[in-house]
Structures are given as structure tokens and as C-alpha cells.
Design an enzyme around this catalytic site. Structure first.
Site, mmCIF file in Angstrom:
data_model
loop_
_atom_site.group_PDB
_atom_site.id
_atom_site.type_symbol
_atom_site.label_atom_id
_atom_site.label_comp_id
_atom_site.label_asym_id
_atom_site.label_seq_id
_atom_site.Cartn_x
_atom_site.Cartn_y
_atom_site.Cartn_z
ATOM 1 C CG MET A 1 -0.293 0.076 2.543
ATOM 2 S SD MET A 1 -1.439 -0.210 3.936
ATOM 3 C CE MET A 1 -1.799 -1.962 3.766
ATOM 4 C CB CYS A 2 1.260 4.040 1.066
ATOM 5 S SG CYS A 2 1.760 5.750 1.314
ATOM 6 C CB ILE A 3 5.370 5.123 -1.390
ATOM 7 C CG1 ILE A 3 6.418 5.414 -2.473
ATOM 8 C CG2 ILE A 3 6.033 4.704 -0.076
ATOM 9 C CD1 ILE A 3 5.867 5.933 -3.784
ATOM 10 C CB THR B 1 -5.124 0.164 -1.478
ATOM 11 O OG1 THR B 1 -6.203 1.114 -1.429
ATOM 12 C CG2 THR B 1 -4.405 0.158 -0.146
#
Length: 217
Positions: free
Chosen positions: A134-136, A189
Site C-alpha cells: 500500500m501507499c508508496i 491501494t
């Protein structure tokens, strides 16, 4: 009970794991009736940031020791993680993913990924078990898997172009949704790449955890 490996990268969005993302992940796993098994590299952080001022400070901190703050001490060095003992793997974001688990923040497409994270993720994938980043953190996947993979970091065009240069297929995605590469069992995500509130981050993270657990059946 399913066991989900959760790899953390420190404690704090600017130099470690994004704390909200990590805690939401752990809560979602527990509420689903599964067990989170947490890991982090036992090595110095790339840098230390004062989260009140966002200034870099002259300190040395250990990634594992800092990540233990989030898990209340229930965490193991990443070098001891074994795919055979896990049903799935999830990696929350935060700049620690791009600084401590890799050097994507500095090197972009030419980045290197922590060797133990690469080993564990590749072993999980080779056993046909699902992966959630998720995220980066999804920025590491092209370097880890060495194959084209569908993923998202949200809607950041500049980062998306770097990921496609690395061989990924980037799919724009809103904060409350996920992108699933069914062939490779990879779920991603945006989380705080787009979220402005904790509930926004939670919506996508909870979907990611649910889908990862479904794929581990």
C-alpha cells in the site's frame, strides 16, 4: 488461523512506516480472524526526521526497534521470516518503504530493495500466496518480482511514469479502492498517497486486507 506477515519499516510517515496504515492493517487482520506476524529489518534507518517540524535530525535509530513501538514489542527481525510459515504478506507504506526497505526515494527506477524483503516476497509469490502493498510500497514490486505486475500508487502521474519505466502496469485508483493483479495475486491501494483523513485511508486498506485473505484461501 491464517497467518499474515506484516513488514514494517520503522515508526512514522517521514522516516518509517505510516502509523495509521500499519495500525489499520493490524486491526483489519485481527477483525478478520487472522493473525498478524510482524517483521522489520534489523538495521539503521536511512535518516531520522522530526515529525513536528519535518526537519532531518542528527540521530541514529534502528528500524526494528522503532517498528516495535507500533507492535508493542511483538516483532521479529525480517531475516528470520519464512514464507512456509505464512499464508500471505502485507507491507504498509510510509517513506520508510522508500528509504529503509528500498532506496526508491533517492534512486527512483534504479532503486535497490532490501535483500530480506525481496527474498521473503519472492518466496511468498513462488508458493502462490497473495501479497498486499500500500501507499508508496508498491513502487518496490517491479524490482522484487522482476516481472510485469498491475499495481497502483493512486493518481500521481510522475511516480506512475517511473513505475511503468520499471516495467509495472500502473492503474489509477481512488483512495477507497484497490487494484488486484489476479494472475500474480498482488493487491495494492493508494492509502495515504491520496488520503487526507484516517477514515479515507482505512476504506482502501480494509478492502486490501479482505482481498488478500480471500486470495489466501
Amino acid at each position: 488461523m491464517k497467518k499474515v506477515g506484516v513488514v514494517l519499516s520503522g515508526c512514522g510517515v517521514c522516516d518509517g512506516s505510516e502509523i495509521h496504515e500499519a495500525v489499520i492493517t493490524l486491526l483489519a487482520i485481527a477483525r478478520a480472524g487472522a493473525e498478524a506476524v510482524c517483521f522489520a529489518p534489523d538495521k539503521p534507518q536511512a535518516e531520522v526526521i522530526n515529525h513536528l517540524t519535518n526537519d532531518k535530525v542528527n540521530e541514529c535509530r534502528n528500524v526494528l526497534v522503532e517498528a516495535a513501538r507500533i507492535t508493542r514489542g511483538a516483532i521479529t527481525p525480517l531475516a528470520k521470516a519464512e514464507a512456509d510459515e505464512l499464508d500471505a504478506l502485507i507491507v504498509p507504506g510510509g517513506f520508510g518503504a522508500a528509504k529503509n526497505l528500498s532506496n526508491f526515494a533517492l534512486e527512483g527506477a534504479g532503486c535497490l530493495v532490501d535483500s530480506e524483503l525481496r527474498r521473503l516476497t519472492r518466496d511468498i509469490h513462488a508458493q502462490g500466496k497473495p501479497i498486499g502493498f500500500m501507499c508508496i510500497a508498491p513502487a518496490m514490486l517491479p524490482k522484487i518480482l522482476d516481472m510485469p505486475v498491475r499495481l497502483t500508487i493512486g493518481t500521481d502521474i510522475d511516480i506512475a511514469e517511473i513505475l511503468e519505466e520499471m516495467g509495472a502496469e500502473h492503474i489509477p485508483c481512488p483512495v477507497n479502492d484497490i487494484v488486484v493483479d489476479e494472475e500474480h495475486k498482488v493487491v495494492t491501494t493508494p492509502a495515504y498517497m491520496l488520503a487526507t483523513r484516517i477514515d479515507e485511508a482505512a476504506s482502501g486498506i480494509e478492502k486490501l486486507v479482505a482481498r488478500v485473505l480471500d486470495l489466501s484461501a
